[in-house]
Design an enzyme around this catalytic site. Structure first.
Site, mmCIF file in Angstrom:
data_model
loop_
_atom_site.group_PDB
_atom_site.id
_atom_site.type_symbol
_atom_site.label_atom_id
_atom_site.label_comp_id
_atom_site.label_asym_id
_atom_site.label_seq_id
_atom_site.Cartn_x
_atom_site.Cartn_y
_atom_site.Cartn_z
ATOM 1 N N ASP A 1 -5.752 -13.339 0.835
ATOM 2 C CA ASP A 1 -6.286 -12.016 1.168
ATOM 3 C C ASP A 1 -7.804 -12.107 1.314
ATOM 4 O OD1 ASP A 1 -6.134 -9.343 1.847
ATOM 5 O OD2 ASP A 1 -6.137 -8.608 -0.213
ATOM 6 N N HIS B 1 -7.491 -10.336 -9.088
ATOM 7 C CA HIS B 1 -6.545 -9.307 -8.668
ATOM 8 C C HIS B 1 -5.357 -9.150 -9.606
ATOM 9 C CE1 HIS B 1 -8.648 -9.210 -4.798
ATOM 10 N NE2 HIS B 1 -7.949 -8.132 -4.508
ATOM 11 N N ARG C 1 11.851 3.106 -16.192
ATOM 12 C CA ARG C 1 12.904 3.942 -15.614
ATOM 13 C C ARG C 1 12.932 3.867 -14.092
ATOM 14 N NH1 ARG C 1 12.004 7.125 -20.239
ATOM 15 N NH2 ARG C 1 10.313 8.331 -19.284
ATOM 16 N N ASN D 1 -0.620 -5.036 -6.634
ATOM 17 C CA ASN D 1 -1.814 -4.379 -6.105
ATOM 18 C C ASN D 1 -1.437 -3.331 -5.066
ATOM 19 O OD1 ASN D 1 -4.391 -5.933 -7.144
ATOM 20 N ND2 ASN D 1 -2.829 -7.471 -6.736
ATOM 21 N N ALA D 2 -2.060 -2.158 -5.160
ATOM 22 C CA ALA D 2 -1.855 -1.058 -4.202
ATOM 23 C C ALA D 2 -0.400 -0.605 -4.140
ATOM 24 C CB ALA D 2 -2.361 -1.448 -2.817
ATOM 25 N N HIS E 1 0.859 -1.188 0.000
ATOM 26 C CA HIS E 1 0.000 0.000 0.000
ATOM 27 C C HIS E 1 0.892 1.233 0.000
ATOM 28 C CE1 HIS E 1 -3.957 -1.884 0.391
ATOM 29 N NE2 HIS E 1 -3.331 -2.818 1.084
ATOM 30 N N GLY F 1 -10.026 -7.215 -1.143
ATOM 31 C CA GLY F 1 -9.689 -8.583 -0.782
ATOM 32 C C GLY F 1 -10.307 -9.590 -1.742
ATOM 33 N N ASP G 1 -6.290 -15.232 -7.617
ATOM 34 C CA ASP G 1 -7.711 -15.581 -7.598
ATOM 35 C C ASP G 1 -8.394 -15.387 -8.938
ATOM 36 O OD1 ASP G 1 -7.670 -12.835 -7.704
ATOM 37 O OD2 ASP G 1 -9.101 -12.516 -6.078
ATOM 38 N N GLY G 2 -7.623 -14.983 -9.961
ATOM 39 C CA GLY G 2 -8.202 -14.738 -11.267
ATOM 40 C C GLY G 2 -8.811 -13.362 -11.416
#
Length: 409
Positions: free
Chosen positions: A294, A272, A243, A235-236, A211, A330, A269-270
């Site tokens: 998650d 994310h 570069r 993700n996040a 995150h 999630g 999970d297909g």
């Protein structure tokens, strides 16, 4: 059982007609178990003059180390980030239900919450061995609140925090006791984060980067300070750029401390992560891949509105969103589904797919002598799978703790 001299001894179990995942290979060998541990049959034969007390025919199935989920927010209506009157019973329910997914150990995960939630919940989730009651608890994963506002994802902005002058004191004031904590996810670009990383790792807590809007240099400095994990890669975080590849660049960085191994979580999970991104990560750094679910409290419940900490989540089919938005919140995929999707999406070997859910998370947590392996002396936590990697049975300490209905016939 009694030996030839009348001395009471623990029974020896022999699992036959199986393929064992050992040393990165599937071997046609029997698995021998005594007193909850995997034993060397040669020592039994030649040193103790023993044979098996019981034999169990595995019907040609695969025996792999039990899966370890280091990021699971709840499931079956239980939200680990909710300060209920009986937190421990909720954890126990999830621990029991995930046995059917092949999970034998896990890290209950709390998302960004106000301090009073941490102070009430954390003391109620102690480290606990697995058994017939459910999967073992390895320690809590704290995901937030010291994360980026820009990349907060499903984390509530109102409860995000940064460090003040005495950075680690702020961490303790926020969380309270760290006795039950195993992993902390933070954004390394926050001021004074290196002090926090060093203080946490000095206490044996795994620090994960996530995150975050950190560039590669900041991420490398965090690893040099002790961070060893990346929370749900891609993700996040900033997207890969040629570069400045950001945190993703850690997978191939040449500026990591000698001998330091970086691991990264992937939600396979297909939803994310695109299959091409899964393949890129795996081919760049296969030994660091750690499959995580998650999973949110809606795991196992179906469509509708559910909670995730301070947020409301809406499940539509196979996807969970922050209610009223298109922000992913999630996953609702069990670990065995993630393993099968990873295998199909990457075209990797069965051995690699299974190790990403067992050996690698054990290595991340420094438990590879006991968990995530079927080597002699390890805990006899393992999962029995058919050729398509569907779970047939789950064992903890050599004891059957879950079995598929059709396997009971």
């Amino acid at each position: 059982m009694r030996d030839g001299r009348g001395t009471v001894r623990a029974p020896v179990l022999q699992f036959t007609n199986c393929r064992i995942l050992r040393g990165r290979r599937l071997l046609r060998e029997d698995l021998w178990v005594r007193e909850g541990h995997i034993v060397d049959p040669e020592k039994l034969f030649f040193e103790e003059r023993l044979v098996a007390d019981q034999q169990r025919d595995c019907g040609g199935c695969i025996l792999a180390p039990g899966f370890i989920d280091v990021q699971i927010n709840g499931g079956f209506g239980v939200d680990f980030s909710q300060a209920t009157e009986d937190v421990s019973s909720g954890v126990a329910l999830v621990a029991q239900r995930i046995l059917s997914h092949g999970v034998t150990s896990f890290c209950p995960t709390l998302v960004t919450s106000p301090p009073e939630i941490y102070h009430k919940v954390l003391p109620q989730i102690p480290v606990k061995s697995g058994g017939p009651h459910g999967a073992g608890v390895l320690g809590v994963h704290l995901e937030g609140p010291f994360i980026s506002r820009e990349k907060r994802g499903a984390h509530p902005e109102a409860h995000l925090r940064s460090y003040e002058a005495n950075a680690f004191h702020d961490v303790l004031a926020t969380y309270g006791s760290l006795d039950n904590v195993r992993i902390v996810t933070l954004a390394p670009e926050l001021g004074r984060s290196h002090e926090v990383i060093q203080a946490l790792t000095a206490r044996g807590i795994c620090v994960s980067l996530g995150h975050s809007v950190a560039n590669l240099r900041v991420a490398e400095e965090a690893v040099q300070s002790g961070a060893t994990f990346i929370t749900h890669l891609f993700n996040a975080m900033l997207p890969f750029h040629h570069r400045d590849p950001g945190i993703v660049g850690l997978l191939t960085s040449d500026r990591l401390p000698p001998g330091r191994h970086i691991f990264y979580g992937m939600i396979s999970d297909g939803m994310h992560t695109n299959p091409a991104a899964l393949r890129i990560a795996h081919r760049a750094h296969p030994q660091g891949m750690v499959l995580v679910t998650d999973a949110v409290p809606a795991l196992g419940l179906g469509n509708g509105r559910h909670t995730l900490g301070q947020q409301e989540v809406e499940v539509d089919g196979l996807t969970a969103y922050v209610a009223g938005t298109k922000t992913l919140s999630g996953s609702i995929a069990p670990m065995d589904v993630c393993v099968r999707h990873f295998l199909q999406a990457t075209g990797c070997s069965v051995e690699s797919a299974l190790e990403a859910a067992s050996l690698h998370p054990a290595q991340l947590l420094g438990l590879e002598k006991h968990k995530g392996t079927l080597d002699f002396g390890a805990d006899a936590d393992f999962v029995m799978l058919d050729d398509s990697l569907h779970v047939r049975a789950t064992y903890i300490s050599g004891e059957l703790v879950w079995q598929a209905e059709e396997a009971r016939q």
